[in-house]
Design an enzyme around this catalytic site. Structure first.
Site, mmCIF file in Angstrom:
data_model
loop_
_atom_site.group_PDB
_atom_site.id
_atom_site.type_symbol
_atom_site.label_atom_id
_atom_site.label_comp_id
_atom_site.label_asym_id
_atom_site.label_seq_id
_atom_site.Cartn_x
_atom_site.Cartn_y
_atom_site.Cartn_z
ATOM 1 N N HIS A 164 0.832 -1.210 0.000
ATOM 2 C CA HIS A 164 0.000 0.000 0.000
ATOM 3 C C HIS A 164 0.865 1.258 0.000
ATOM 4 O O HIS A 164 0.572 2.239 -0.699
ATOM 5 C CB HIS A 164 -0.918 -0.041 1.224
ATOM 6 C CG HIS A 164 -1.729 1.190 1.433
ATOM 7 N ND1 HIS A 164 -1.424 2.131 2.394
ATOM 8 C CD2 HIS A 164 -2.836 1.653 0.796
ATOM 9 C CE1 HIS A 164 -2.308 3.110 2.342
ATOM 10 N NE2 HIS A 164 -3.179 2.850 1.394
ATOM 11 N N GLU B 252 2.173 1.861 -3.433
ATOM 12 C CA GLU B 252 1.150 2.447 -4.305
ATOM 13 C C GLU B 252 1.103 3.961 -4.149
ATOM 14 O O GLU B 252 1.032 4.702 -5.136
ATOM 15 C CB GLU B 252 -0.208 1.830 -3.973
ATOM 16 C CG GLU B 252 -1.374 2.439 -4.739
ATOM 17 C CD GLU B 252 -2.604 2.617 -3.873
ATOM 18 O OE1 GLU B 252 -3.213 3.710 -3.962
ATOM 19 O OE2 GLU B 252 -2.947 1.708 -3.116
ATOM 20 N N GLU C 172 -4.737 7.587 7.405
ATOM 21 C CA GLU C 172 -5.616 6.662 6.682
ATOM 22 C C GLU C 172 -5.871 5.407 7.515
ATOM 23 O O GLU C 172 -7.009 4.921 7.602
ATOM 24 C CB GLU C 172 -4.974 6.294 5.342
ATOM 25 C CG GLU C 172 -5.852 5.446 4.452
ATOM 26 C CD GLU C 172 -5.237 5.187 3.096
ATOM 27 O OE1 GLU C 172 -5.689 4.240 2.417
ATOM 28 O OE2 GLU C 172 -4.298 5.904 2.700
#
Length: 426
Positions: free
Chosen positions: A65, A68, A140
C-alpha cells in the site's frame, strides 16, 4: 498479436506474452470515445514473506500500500499532475493480492499509456518523500480503525487465520509502517514490479499494435528475477480464535461471521470454487433465500446484510455480516439452515434462477471497462482466462453447492466478530 474470439460473450481479445514475461491483453471497443488502461502487479498486502535470488525477506506489513502511494512520484514531477494536464483521470488501489494503476481518457491515449508504463516501472523513492508520506498513511490507517464496517471484517480475518497475512489490514498498522524506508520500497519494487509478475490490460477503441509497441519500447526487454511468494505456515481449517468483541461509537451492534474454506487450487479450479462459493452463499442466505426472508421479517437483519465467498492466494472463506440486534441468533440460524439444506436438497428451479442471475451480473459487468480490466488481471494471476466464465457456470450443479455447504458451514470452522455500541454489555 493473437486474436481470441469469445463467441458466447460477443467479445474479441488480442493477447501477447512479451519476452520479458508481461501478459498484454487488448479488448477493442469500436466507436467508444473513452479508453481505459490498467497496469497491475501480482503483489498485494499478503506478500510480506518472499524469496528473491535465493535470499529470504520479510517486509513490514503495509509495504504494498505504501508503494502504491509513492509510485506516482517521478524524478521530474508527479504522474498524477501530468495525467491531469492531459485530461486523463488516473487512480490506483492495493488489495490483499494485487496492486493496480490505471487511467481513462478520451484524448492523448498513447502519451498517457506511455506515462503509465514509465512511472510504474521506473522507481523513484527518496527518504524525504517516504517520510513525508508516513503521516498521511497513518491518518488513513486510523480512519479505517474508526470505521466499524472495516474493523469488523479485519477482526474476523484475524480470528480465522493464525499465520496467513490476510489477518493483517491492507494498509498495515501504525507501528509497522514506521519500519518502511525508501530502501524497503526499492527492494519490494524490484521483487514484485518485474514485467513477468505483471499484466497490462487495455479496453477501448485503440490499436492493439500501438499498445504492444509502447510496452516493448518502455519496459525492460527481458524478465528480471521475480520473487517467490510465501503465505506462512500451513493453516488448519479451524479458526485461530472463535470470536472477537469490541465496543465503538455506533448505534446498533454490527457483526461478521466467517467459515474457513480450503484454499482454492491454482488455475481453473480457483474460478470454479469461487462461483460455487458465491452460489452457496446465495442459496443459504442470499436475498432470495428462505433464511434471509425469515431473518428480515423477524427484524434480525436489515437490507445492509450481505454475504459471499472471499479468497486470496492461500486462504478462502465464506462470510456474512451486517447490523443486528441479536448477531448470535443470526449465526445460529445460519448454522441450522446449513444443516437442513443438504438433507432437504435445493429446489432445482430456484437453483437455476440463482445461477442465471449470477451469470447475468457478470455479463452486465462486461459493460464496465474497469470491471473487464480488473477481472482479466485478477483471474490471470490465478491462472485462468476470465472470459471462460460462462463455460464454468454451465458445469456447476446443485450437488456441488450442497457439498460445499455441508463441508464448509459448520461450527468447527466458524469465527464471529462483534462490535457493540459503547456503553453496551460485552
Amino acid at each position: 498479436m493473437k486474436q481470441l474470439i469469445h463467441e458466447r460473450l460477443g467479445e474479441v481479445c488480442y493477447e501477447q506474452k512479451l519476452p520479458n514475461g508481461l501478459m498484454l491483453r487488448v479488448i477493442p471497443k469500436p466507436g467508444f470515445a473513452r479508453k481505459y488502461a490498467f497496469f497491475a502487479t501480482n503483489y498485494g498486502s499478503v506478500h510480506t514473506n518472499f524469496t528473491l535470488n535465493g535470499e529470504s525477506f520479510t517486509s513490514p506489513e503495509g509495504v504494498a500500500h505504501y508503494l502504491e502511494h509513492k509510485t506516482f512520484d517521478m524524478a521530474d514531477g508527479n504522474a498524477m499532475q501530468i495525467f491531469a494536464q492531459r485530461g486523463a483521470s488516473p487512480n490506483a488501489f492495493t488489495s490483499y493480492s494485487m496492486t493496480a494503476y490505471y487511467f481513462d481518457c478520451t484524448e492523448q491515449f498513447e502519451d498517457n499509456l506511455r506515462l503509465l508504463l514509465e512511472f510504474v516501472s521506473i522507481p523513484y523513492y527518496t527518504e524525504e518523500s517516504v517520510e513525508k508520506e508516513r503521516g498521511i498513511i497513518e491518518q488513513e490507517i486510523r480512519m479505517y480503525e474508526d470505521n466499524a464496517e472495516s474493523r469488523v471484517y479485519e477482526n474476523l480475518f484475524a480470528c480465522l487465520y493464525e499465520n496467513h497475512p490476510v489477518r493483517v489490514p491492507i494498509a498495515g498498522t501504525v507501528e509497522s509502517i514506521q519500519r518502511i524506508t525508501a530502501q524497503t520500497l526499492n527492494d519490494c519494487h524490484r521483487a514484485f514490479y518485474d514485467p513477468s509478475n505483471m499484466m497490462l490490460c487495455v479496453v477501448g477503441d485503440v490499436d492493439p499494435e500501438c499498445v504492444l509497441k509502447a510496452a516493448q519500447e518502455i519496459l525492460p526487454s527481458q524478465p528480471g528475477c521475480a520473487a517467490e511468494k510465501c503465505y506462512g505456515a500451513p493453516e488448519r481449517l479451524t479458526p485461530a480464535r472463535k470470536r472477537s468483541e469490541l465496543a465503538m461509537e455506533i448505534s446498533m451492534p454490527t457483526f461478521a461471521v466467517g467459515f474457513k474454506c480450503a484454499p482454492a487450487a491454482y488455475g481453473i479450479e480457483s474460478m470454479r470454487q469461487e462461483f460455487i462459493g458465491d452460489l452457496a452463499s446465495e442459496v443459504l442466505m442470499g436475498e432470495s433465500s428462505e433464511l434471509y426472508q425469515r431473518l428480515y421479517e423477524e427484524g434480525l437483519i436489515d437490507a445492509d446484510f450481505s454475504c459471499g465467498y472471499e479468497s486470496v492466494p492461500g486462504a478462502a472463506m465464506l462470510t456474512a455480516g451486517g447490523d443486528s440486534r441479536d448477531p448470535e441468533a443470526v449465526c445460529s440460524a445460519i448454522l441450522e439452515q446449513a444443516k437442513k439444506l443438504p438433507q432437504e436438497g435445493i429446489d432445482e428451479a430456484l437453483f437455476e434462477r440463482l445461477k442465471k442471475s449470477s451469470l447475468g451480473r457478470r455479463l452486465r459487468d462486461l459493460d464496465s471497462f474497469e470491471s473487464i480490466c480488473y477481472r482479466q488481471c485478477a483471474y490471470y494471476f490465478e491462472g485462468c482466462d476470465y472470459f471462460t466464465f460462462p463455460e464454468i457456470y454451465a458445469d456447476i450443479r446443485s450437488a456441488d453447492v450442497l457439498s460445499f455447504l455441508k463441508e464448509t458451514v459448520q461450527e468447527g470452522r466458524m469465527a464471529i466478530s462483534l462490535i457493540y455500541p459503547k456503553g453496551g454489555a460485552l
